[in-house]
Each structure stands twice: as structure tokens, then as C-alpha cells.
Design a protein around this motif. Sequence first.
Motif, PDB file in Angstrom:
ATOM      1  N   PRO A   1      34.532  56.663  38.781  1.00  0.00           N
ATOM      2  CA  PRO A   1      35.549  55.854  38.422  1.00  0.00           C
ATOM      3  C   PRO A   1      35.380  54.385  38.433  1.00  0.00           C
ATOM      4  O   PRO A   1      35.518  53.703  37.584  1.00  0.00           O
ATOM      5  CB  PRO A   1      36.826  56.625  38.894  1.00  0.00           C
ATOM      6  N   PHE A   2      35.049  53.978  39.505  1.00  0.00           N
ATOM      7  CA  PHE A   2      34.644  52.509  39.817  1.00  0.00           C
ATOM      8  C   PHE A   2      33.466  52.109  39.124  1.00  0.00           C
ATOM      9  O   PHE A   2      33.679  50.948  38.322  1.00  0.00           O
ATOM     10  CB  PHE A   2      34.644  52.338  41.262  1.00  0.00           C
ATOM     11  N   LEU A   3      32.313  52.572  39.129  1.00  0.00           N
ATOM     12  CA  LEU A   3      31.358  52.043  38.258  1.00  0.00           C
ATOM     13  C   LEU A   3      31.527  52.052  36.695  1.00  0.00           C
ATOM     14  O   LEU A   3      31.274  50.921  36.218  1.00  0.00           O
ATOM     15  CB  LEU A   3      30.119  52.965  38.509  1.00  0.00           C
ATOM     16  N   SER A   4      32.156  52.888  36.358  1.00  0.00           N
ATOM     17  CA  SER A   4      32.467  53.071  34.728  1.00  0.00           C
ATOM     18  C   SER A   4      33.306  52.028  34.426  1.00  0.00           C
ATOM     19  O   SER A   4      33.342  51.196  33.283  1.00  0.00           O
ATOM     20  CB  SER A   4      32.886  54.222  34.235  1.00  0.00           C
ATOM     21  N   MET A   5      34.640  51.797  35.068  1.00  0.00           N
ATOM     22  CA  MET A   5      35.487  50.700  34.867  1.00  0.00           C
ATOM     23  C   MET A   5      35.059  49.190  34.912  1.00  0.00           C
ATOM     24  O   MET A   5      35.191  48.186  33.996  1.00  0.00           O
ATOM     25  CB  MET A   5      36.608  50.821  35.786  1.00  0.00           C
ATOM     26  N   LEU A   6      33.982  49.015  35.839  1.00  0.00           N
ATOM     27  CA  LEU A   6      33.479  47.879  35.926  1.00  0.00           C
ATOM     28  C   LEU A   6      32.200  47.531  34.908  1.00  0.00           C
ATOM     29  O   LEU A   6      31.853  46.372  34.612  1.00  0.00           O
ATOM     30  CB  LEU A   6      32.598  47.547  37.414  1.00  0.00           C
ATOM     31  N   THR A   7      31.939  48.654  34.213  1.00  0.00           N
ATOM     32  CA  THR A   7      30.711  48.454  33.271  1.00  0.00           C
ATOM     33  C   THR A   7      31.437  48.054  32.045  1.00  0.00           C
ATOM     34  O   THR A   7      30.916  47.452  31.224  1.00  0.00           O
ATOM     35  CB  THR A   7      30.048  49.648  33.145  1.00  0.00           C
TER      36      THR A   7
ATOM     37  N   PHE B   1      38.376  59.867  31.193  1.00  0.00           N
ATOM     38  CA  PHE B   1      37.250  60.536  31.357  1.00  0.00           C
ATOM     39  C   PHE B   1      36.745  60.485  32.904  1.00  0.00           C
ATOM     40  O   PHE B   1      36.487  61.572  33.599  1.00  0.00           O
ATOM     41  CB  PHE B   1      35.974  60.039  30.439  1.00  0.00           C
ATOM     42  N   SER B   2      36.299  59.162  33.281  1.00  0.00           N
ATOM     43  CA  SER B   2      36.066  59.259  34.706  1.00  0.00           C
ATOM     44  C   SER B   2      36.875  59.659  35.600  1.00  0.00           C
ATOM     45  O   SER B   2      36.345  60.373  36.744  1.00  0.00           O
ATOM     46  CB  SER B   2      35.815  57.711  35.054  1.00  0.00           C
ATOM     47  N   SER B   3      38.345  59.504  35.528  1.00  0.00           N
ATOM     48  CA  SER B   3      39.244  60.131  36.391  1.00  0.00           C
ATOM     49  C   SER B   3      39.247  61.651  36.506  1.00  0.00           C
ATOM     50  O   SER B   3      39.318  62.218  37.466  1.00  0.00           O
ATOM     51  CB  SER B   3      40.656  59.481  36.243  1.00  0.00           C
ATOM     52  N   SER B   4      39.048  61.998  35.363  1.00  0.00           N
ATOM     53  CA  SER B   4      39.265  63.474  35.037  1.00  0.00           C
ATOM     54  C   SER B   4      37.985  64.170  35.860  1.00  0.00           C
ATOM     55  O   SER B   4      37.940  65.180  36.478  1.00  0.00           O
ATOM     56  CB  SER B   4      39.272  64.070  33.738  1.00  0.00           C
ATOM     57  N   PHE B   5      36.820  63.582  35.364  1.00  0.00           N
ATOM     58  CA  PHE B   5      35.433  64.022  36.139  1.00  0.00           C
ATOM     59  C   PHE B   5      35.657  64.119  37.753  1.00  0.00           C
ATOM     60  O   PHE B   5      35.155  64.903  38.366  1.00  0.00           O
ATOM     61  CB  PHE B   5      34.411  63.183  35.940  1.00  0.00           C
ATOM     62  N   SER B   6      36.151  62.971  38.129  1.00  0.00           N
ATOM     63  CA  SER B   6      36.334  62.773  39.478  1.00  0.00           C
ATOM     64  C   SER B   6      37.244  63.698  40.132  1.00  0.00           C
ATOM     65  O   SER B   6      36.716  64.391  41.437  1.00  0.00           O
ATOM     66  CB  SER B   6      36.934  61.573  40.050  1.00  0.00           C
ATOM     67  N   LEU B   7      38.323  64.089  39.577  1.00  0.00           N
ATOM     68  CA  LEU B   7      39.237  65.224  39.982  1.00  0.00           C
ATOM     69  C   LEU B   7      38.433  66.484  40.143  1.00  0.00           C
ATOM     70  O   LEU B   7      39.247  67.432  40.831  1.00  0.00           O
ATOM     71  CB  LEU B   7      40.619  65.074  39.263  1.00  0.00           C
ATOM     72  N   LEU B   8      37.687  66.767  39.164  1.00  0.00           N
ATOM     73  CA  LEU B   8      36.977  68.222  39.283  1.00  0.00           C
ATOM     74  C   LEU B   8      35.955  68.439  40.175  1.00  0.00           C
ATOM     75  O   LEU B   8      34.936  69.026  40.081  1.00  0.00           O
ATOM     76  CB  LEU B   8      36.716  68.418  37.838  1.00  0.00           C
ATOM     77  N   SER B   9      35.807  67.429  41.153  1.00  0.00           N
ATOM     78  CA  SER B   9      34.616  67.219  42.056  1.00  0.00           C
ATOM     79  C   SER B   9      34.162  68.787  42.686  1.00  0.00           C
ATOM     80  O   SER B   9      32.937  69.161  42.648  1.00  0.00           O
ATOM     81  CB  SER B   9      34.743  66.286  43.172  1.00  0.00           C
ATOM     82  N   ASP B  10      35.157  69.426  43.354  1.00  0.00           N
ATOM     83  CA  ASP B  10      34.788  70.879  43.840  1.00  0.00           C
ATOM     84  C   ASP B  10      34.109  71.736  42.775  1.00  0.00           C
ATOM     85  O   ASP B  10      33.420  72.406  43.112  1.00  0.00           O
ATOM     86  CB  ASP B  10      35.994  71.326  44.502  1.00  0.00           C
TER      87      ASP B  10
END
Length: 437
Positions: free
Chosen positions: A120-126, A92-101
Motif C-alpha cells: 500500500p505504501f509503495l503503490s501510493m508513493l508511485t 486494490f493495495s489495501s484489499s491485497f494487504s488485508l488478505l495477507s493470511d
Amino acid sequence: MKLSENLDKVLWSLLDKGLYVLYGFVSLLQIRRLDPSVLGIYALLIGINTWLFIIVDSFFLQSIIQFGFNSETERRSNTFALIFTFTFVFVFSSSFSLLSDFWVNFFNEQGLKLVCSYLPFLSMLTIPRVYTLKFAMKHSNMLLLFLVNAAFFIPMSILTIFLFFKYHSFSLQTMMLIYFSGTILSSTTGVVLLKKYIKLGFKGTYYLKDYFKFGFSILSFSISQSIARQLDVFILQYFFQSKIVGIYYSAKTLFRLFEEGLNAAFGLVYPTAVRMIAKNKLQEIQSLIYKSISFTFITIFLMFLFLELGGSEFFIKILLPSRYQMSIPYFNLMMAGSLFMPFQLGLSVLIAQNKLKPVSVYFFFSSLISVIVLFVVGAFNFPNLTPLGIVSYYLLLGSLAYFHIHKEYNFKIIYLTKGFEDILNFILKCKKNNKRI
């Protein structure tokens, strides 16, 4: 559920929620150093991350408690929860990040590029934090729950105070330094303190179809309530500037005082109800519902009176700069919904009994009305009425919950005063014990 028999749990739970209150005041220091537009971007990041883990908690982690008291299902439930939580959060976090534009263009906000880069970094650390906290709740170990949350809030508080006196303004990068520090320390603390409770393996009779069946049933109403409570900032961002979102979020930060009080009660009631059901103590469930709702209502009502009668205006004017004064009427309007919150504790018992259909319906319609209200407020450009989304959500959900427990457990409005009787009896019992000593 007698107060005297659960005093240690109640006290640690109160101390735990005291951390949220403490950080609520610390958040005011952060707000003082943040421009409303920057706070609006920060609200979007925290909103999407929180929403993500609400989904994770309901879909993947709730089974840790629901199926954790049976040796045939415990290990598999824990293992499935860990594997699917990690996989879902990463995808989810990676997909959300790739759709930034796409997000930048859709919401017309350049700051969403930063949101997409940090998520992505925040969610994985959580993940370790939320996963281990579930075991503290499962065993009703409020001390360990407090310690894990203390490792989250206290470092962030200390760092905020240090940076508050060092810098005249905070950027989003400053806020990320603070938030990442607390997340890393809390996740580490959770693994160290709660690893003894985490039993992993594939031994047992708990199958994936049962895991996902339960997860989907919980997810059905978690998605509904999370849209109204966490993604509201995205709806407002679509209609208004980040400045309005930031002011709204500052009021919502203060309102978390009420929401965390409800979460504290839920954290005590739900695992207790699961254990009662497992031991077939069905007669005690009614008492659990009556007393938990009453104690929660009394606490919220006293806070409501104090703040509505001038407390909120007094503190906000002292703690926040003039550019945030608009948050006073926002917060006062939000508080109207808090009086209906306690009735939701009756729904937690229904969840423990696996009676999820009515709960799903209640959450769906409450969230739907809340979203409709937000869209109407945005479409007609009424920024002063943005808190009505939260108010309508809690008002409708609380009302529906009340009518259900009134029908199923004969709960009456007058029972809201039962907490006073228990507190008085507890005080009298303590006096008698002191006289004997």
C-alpha cells in the motif's frame, strides 16, 4: 519520421533507457548481496506493484495521450485520470494487504506477509511518478522523461553502492529502503518539472462513459500481457520454492535490457502516431511503422548476437556469485523471444488508430499460451524451462503482429534492413554538412 528531425528525442530516449541499463548493472550488485529466496520475495512485491500500474496506465492514464490533443477533452481526461488512479490504487493495495493470511496459505510462503505490508505504501508513493511521466510521453519531451527517471534510478544506484560496501548481505528491508528512496524522489521531481503540462478541470465535452469505454478497451489486452510478463513470478511461486523464483528473476532482470529497448521505441512511436492521425497524415504512418521496426530490430539483433556468443556467460560469471550461475541458461533461453519484439511496434499504431479488437485478441492468445506453458513447466517440475513462458509470449505476439502489418501495410521481412539505409544516409548528410563548414 526522419532520424535527423528527431535526433534530440532519439538521443534523450537512448539516454533514458541507458538509465535502465545502468540500474540493471546496479541490480546485479543487489543480487550479489541477496539470498535467492529473499530475491524471490522481492520479485513478488515488485511484480504485483508493476502489474498494478500496468493496469492503471492502460485503464486510467492512457486517455491523457489519446484525448490530450483536443481542448474540449484535455482537462476532463487529465482530471478523470488523477481521481480514478488514486481511488483504484488505494482500494486494490489495501484489499491485497488485508488478505495477507490468504496469500500466505495459498502460495505457502510466509514472506508474502511482508509483501502485503509494503505494497500500500509503495503503490501510493508511485502514483505521482507514473501520472506525471504520462505528460512527458504525451509531449514527446524525452528530456523531462529522462530527468524524472534519473531521479528514480540514480539515487537508488548511489544508495545501493553505498550499502553494498557497508553490508555483506541485504534483507528485504534494505531493498525497500533503496526502492522507496528512488520512488519518493522521482515522484517529487515529476510533479515539479511537469506540473506546467497538467491542466485540470471539468470544463469540456469528455464524458465518463467515453473515458471508461476507451479504458476498458485498452485494459482488455493490458491485463493479458501483464499476467504473462509480471505475474509469472506468482505462477512460479505456486510450483517452486522462492529460491527458483529468485534465480528466474535475476535472469529476467537482465532481460529487461531488451524490454526497455522496446518500451523506448513504443514511447516514441505511439505519441507520434496519435499526432499523425490527428493531423490526418495517414501516408506517413506506413513509413513510421517500417523505420521504427527496422531500427529496433537492428539494435536488438546486434545485442542478441553479442550476448548469445558468450557475452552473457562472461558478464554473469563476473558479476554474480556462484549461487546464481543457473541464471545464465535462463537468460540465454529468454533472449530467443527478443527477436520477435520489434513487430509489436506495428500494434502501437493500431492502438493509436483505436483499432483495439485485433490487438486485444493477439495479446490474449499470446498470454494464454505463455501461462499454459508456465503451468506445464511447473506441473512437470522442469525449473530449467521456466523461461519458455516469456519466449512463447514474445514469439507468438511478434508473429501475430507481423502477419497483421504485412496484411494492412504490406510490411515484408526484407524491410528490417531499412534502418541501415537511413543510418547511412544520415552519416553521409553529416559529412556533407561538415565539408560545408
